[in-house]
Design a protein around this motif. Structure first.
Motif, PDB file in Angstrom:
ATOM      1  N   VAL A  25      82.231  68.938  38.250  1.00 22.48           N
ATOM      2  CA  VAL A  25      83.444  69.341  37.542  1.00 22.48           C
ATOM      3  C   VAL A  25      83.957  68.176  36.717  1.00 22.48           C
ATOM      4  CG1 VAL A  25      85.827  70.164  37.778  1.00 22.48           C
ATOM      5  CG2 VAL A  25      84.062  70.999  39.345  1.00 22.48           C
ATOM      6  N   GLU A  26      84.353  68.449  35.479  1.00 19.60           N
ATOM      7  CA  GLU A  26      84.971  67.419  34.644  1.00 19.60           C
ATOM      8  C   GLU A  26      86.276  67.951  34.071  1.00 19.60           C
ATOM      9  OE1 GLU A  26      83.373  67.105  30.335  1.00 19.60           O
ATOM     10  OE2 GLU A  26      81.596  67.678  31.519  1.00 19.60           O
ATOM     11  N   VAL A  27      87.196  67.045  33.801  1.00 19.56           N
ATOM     12  CA  VAL A  27      88.521  67.403  33.311  1.00 19.56           C
ATOM     13  C   VAL A  27      88.717  66.825  31.916  1.00 19.56           C
ATOM     14  CG1 VAL A  27      91.015  67.181  33.706  1.00 19.56           C
ATOM     15  CG2 VAL A  27      89.458  67.465  35.652  1.00 19.56           C
ATOM     16  N   ASP A  28      89.354  67.589  31.052  1.00 17.25           N
ATOM     17  CA  ASP A  28      89.727  67.111  29.727  1.00 17.25           C
ATOM     18  C   ASP A  28      91.149  67.585  29.445  1.00 17.25           C
ATOM     19  OD1 ASP A  28      89.731  66.048  27.161  1.00 17.25           O
ATOM     20  OD2 ASP A  28      87.764  66.849  26.638  1.00 17.25           O
ATOM     21  N   GLU A  29      91.709  67.152  28.339  1.00 14.17           N
ATOM     22  CA  GLU A  29      93.088  67.487  27.990  1.00 14.17           C
ATOM     23  C   GLU A  29      93.132  68.686  27.057  1.00 14.17           C
ATOM     24  OE1 GLU A  29      95.102  64.107  26.404  1.00 14.17           O
ATOM     25  OE2 GLU A  29      94.636  62.842  28.135  1.00 14.17           O
ATOM     26  N   LEU A  30      94.095  69.585  27.295  1.00 19.14           N
ATOM     27  CA  LEU A  30      94.292  70.743  26.425  1.00 19.14           C
ATOM     28  C   LEU A  30      95.682  71.318  26.655  1.00 19.14           C
ATOM     29  CD1 LEU A  30      93.321  72.999  24.482  1.00 19.14           C
ATOM     30  CD2 LEU A  30      92.501  74.224  26.500  1.00 19.14           C
ATOM     31  N   ASP A  31      96.446  71.443  25.590  1.00 17.30           N
ATOM     32  CA  ASP A  31      97.733  72.136  25.615  1.00 17.30           C
ATOM     33  C   ASP A  31      97.585  73.354  24.725  1.00 17.30           C
ATOM     34  OD1 ASP A  31     100.291  73.117  25.339  1.00 17.30           O
ATOM     35  OD2 ASP A  31     101.223  71.177  24.961  1.00 17.30           O
ATOM     36  N   LEU A  32      97.527  74.537  25.329  1.00 20.49           N
ATOM     37  CA  LEU A  32      97.278  75.764  24.579  1.00 20.49           C
ATOM     38  C   LEU A  32      98.410  76.117  23.617  1.00 20.49           C
ATOM     39  CD1 LEU A  32      95.749  77.796  27.498  1.00 20.49           C
ATOM     40  CD2 LEU A  32      94.565  77.279  25.355  1.00 20.49           C
ATOM     41  N   GLY A  33      99.591  75.537  23.828  1.00 18.51           N
ATOM     42  CA  GLY A  33     100.707  75.787  22.935  1.00 18.51           C
ATOM     43  C   GLY A  33     100.725  74.884  21.724  1.00 18.51           C
ATOM     44  N   ASP A  34      99.726  74.029  21.595  1.00 16.16           N
ATOM     45  CA  ASP A  34      99.649  73.048  20.502  1.00 16.16           C
ATOM     46  C   ASP A  34      98.277  73.179  19.842  1.00 16.16           C
ATOM     47  OD1 ASP A  34      99.340  70.807  18.898  1.00 16.16           O
ATOM     48  OD2 ASP A  34     100.065  69.387  20.396  1.00 16.16           O
ATOM     49  N   LEU A  35      98.231  73.765  18.640  1.00 18.92           N
ATOM     50  CA  LEU A  35      96.937  73.981  17.989  1.00 18.92           C
ATOM     51  C   LEU A  35      96.205  72.675  17.718  1.00 18.92           C
ATOM     52  CD1 LEU A  35      97.397  76.860  15.380  1.00 18.92           C
ATOM     53  CD2 LEU A  35      96.286  76.929  17.617  1.00 18.92           C
ATOM     54  N   GLY A  36      96.945  71.590  17.494  1.00 24.81           N
ATOM     55  CA  GLY A  36      96.291  70.298  17.316  1.00 24.81           C
ATOM     56  C   GLY A  36      95.536  69.883  18.556  1.00 24.81           C
ATOM     57  N   SER A  37      96.120  70.136  19.725  1.00 18.14           N
ATOM     58  CA  SER A  37      95.462  69.826  20.990  1.00 18.14           C
ATOM     59  C   SER A  37      94.238  70.717  21.200  1.00 18.14           C
ATOM     60  CB  SER A  37      96.449  70.020  22.147  1.00 18.14           C
ATOM     61  OG  SER A  37      95.820  69.831  23.396  1.00 18.14           O
ATOM     62  N   VAL A  38      94.347  71.993  20.817  1.00 20.25           N
ATOM     63  CA  VAL A  38      93.213  72.911  20.950  1.00 20.25           C
ATOM     64  C   VAL A  38      92.058  72.453  20.067  1.00 20.25           C
ATOM     65  CG1 VAL A  38      92.429  75.293  20.677  1.00 20.25           C
ATOM     66  CG2 VAL A  38      94.741  74.839  21.519  1.00 20.25           C
ATOM     67  N   ARG A  39      92.378  72.089  18.831  1.00 21.46           N
ATOM     68  CA  ARG A  39      91.340  71.598  17.919  1.00 21.46           C
ATOM     69  C   ARG A  39      90.690  70.327  18.451  1.00 21.46           C
ATOM     70  NH1 ARG A  39      91.031  73.897  12.910  1.00 21.46           N
ATOM     71  NH2 ARG A  39      92.787  75.211  12.216  1.00 21.46           N
ATOM     72  N   ALA A  40      91.500  69.435  19.005  1.00 24.06           N
ATOM     73  CA  ALA A  40      90.967  68.171  19.506  1.00 24.06           C
ATOM     74  C   ALA A  40      90.024  68.389  20.678  1.00 24.06           C
ATOM     75  CB  ALA A  40      92.111  67.243  19.909  1.00 24.06           C
ATOM     76  N   PHE A  41      90.426  69.252  21.625  1.00 24.01           N
ATOM     77  CA  PHE A  41      89.535  69.528  22.755  1.00 24.01           C
ATOM     78  C   PHE A  41      88.230  70.157  22.279  1.00 24.01           C
ATOM     79  CE2 PHE A  41      87.743  72.769  25.512  1.00 24.01           C
ATOM     80  CZ  PHE A  41      87.285  71.968  26.547  1.00 24.01           C
ATOM     81  N   ALA A  42      88.339  71.180  21.427  1.00 23.19           N
ATOM     82  CA  ALA A  42      87.133  71.860  20.945  1.00 23.19           C
ATOM     83  C   ALA A  42      86.221  70.884  20.202  1.00 23.19           C
ATOM     84  CB  ALA A  42      87.511  73.024  20.038  1.00 23.19           C
ATOM     85  N   GLY A  43      86.813  69.990  19.424  1.00 23.35           N
ATOM     86  CA  GLY A  43      86.013  69.003  18.702  1.00 23.35           C
ATOM     87  C   GLY A  43      85.277  68.071  19.642  1.00 23.35           C
TER      88      GLY A  43
END
Length: 318
Positions: A76-94
């Motif tokens: 299992v690995e953990v990363d950062e993601l705030d679904l209410g912030d599209l910038g955060s979504v883009r960063a995680f996906a990238g």
């Protein structure tokens, strides 16, 4: 056409656990992404998938809390993601796409329920934005990895979808906020998202499902005062639980079943509950099943178009 909403005889039920539905299924070499996979039923799903051999990526708004909850869990690995912030979504996906890995299972498990009126991003109502728009953006941004994985996307909905269809004339509750109607609309959106994603993705070998996990007491109820839970009949004034709730392991079973069961091969675009494809219902007295407006392909296409317009993200745009 979507798969008809009829039971298929899964052999499982409301009391089945995530481990039960995964018995005999080897997920070695598979990668699963589980949003919110560090709390409540998401944590139970992560544990079960990892135990079956999957590598699980858990994007988390509270990364430190996720790392603590998942400490010592192999694979299992953990990363950062705030679904209410599209910038955060883009960063995680990238970051994920940069690893070059395939995504075989995506479970959009994270969500909020009946919160006080909150606005995120450009003034979006928080439940619609977090539960639906953030996941719409995430799956579309991850599409290259999902397409290569040729697996399944599972959207966590709820029986709460029966509280409201999509309010096309006021999606963001700009003319008066009702926290339960907003929750119901967001959960309807989760089903419609799965319906249209399945229609778009099936030719690429990817199928999508929506899931009602059942009633479970989890941190999802964090915004509810005890008085409200008493009024719902969930507990008495002293905090003693009155309702028969599922355990987190039972609550995780349907999303894990929808993500992995060979019985669902060749199916998709349906709403599931209690480890089964649910039936369609119409009357207000029905305690299970899915409303017709939540699986309507025309409304699903309309919501997809609106979501693409709001977020500026659509992997299938021509």
């Amino acid at each position: 056409m979507t798969t008809p909403q009829h039971k298929i005889g899964s052999g499982f039920g409301a009391a089945s656990t995530a481990d039960d539905v995964l018995r005999g299924i080897d997920l070695s070499g598979k990668l699963a992404i589980v949003t919110g996979g560090y709390s409540g039923i998401g944590l139970a799903a992560t544990r079960a998938l990892a135990a079956a051999g999957a590598h699980v990526v858990v994007p988390a708004r509270r990364r430190a809390a996720a790392e603590e909850a998942l400490k010592g869990l192999d694979g299992v690995e953990v990363d950062e993601l705030d679904l209410g912030d599209l910038g955060s979504v883009r960063a995680f996906a990238g970051r994920f796409l940069a690893t070059g890995r395939d995504a075989h299972l995506v479970i959009t498990n994270a969500g909020i329920m009946a919160c006080p009126e909150t606005r995120v991003g450009p003034g979006w109502e928080a439940q619609f934005a977090t539960n639906h728009l953030g996941h719409h953006a995430l799956v579309n941004l991850l599409w290259p990895a999902v397409e290569r994985g040729r697996g399944r996307v599972v959207a966590l909905s709820s029986v709460g979808h029966r509280r409201s269809p999509i309010r096309w004339d006021d999606v963001m509750f700009e003319r008066g906020y009702d926290k339960w109607a907003a929750y119901g609309q967001a959960k309807t959106a989760n089903v419609l998202f799965a319906v249209h994603l399945d229609a778009l993705a099936r030719d690429a070998g990817v199928r999508a499902f929506a899931v009602h996990p059942g009633g479970i007491l989890t941190p999802l109820q964090r915004h509810l005062a005890r008085e409200e839970m008493v009024a719902q009949g969930w507990m008495d004034e002293r905090g003693n639980v009155l309702h028969t709730f599922k355990t987190p392991e039972q609550g995780a079973a349907t999303e894990v079943w929808a993500a992995t069961s060979p019985l669902l091969d060749g199916m998709g675009g349906v709403y599931c509950e209690d480890c089964e494809v649910a039936e369609m219902v119409t009357g207000p007295e029905a305690r299970s099943g899915v409303r017709d407006y939540a699986v309507d392909p025309d409304q699903a296409a309309r919501l997809w178009a609106l979501s693409a317009q709001l977020t500026g993200i659509d992997a299938f745009a021509r």
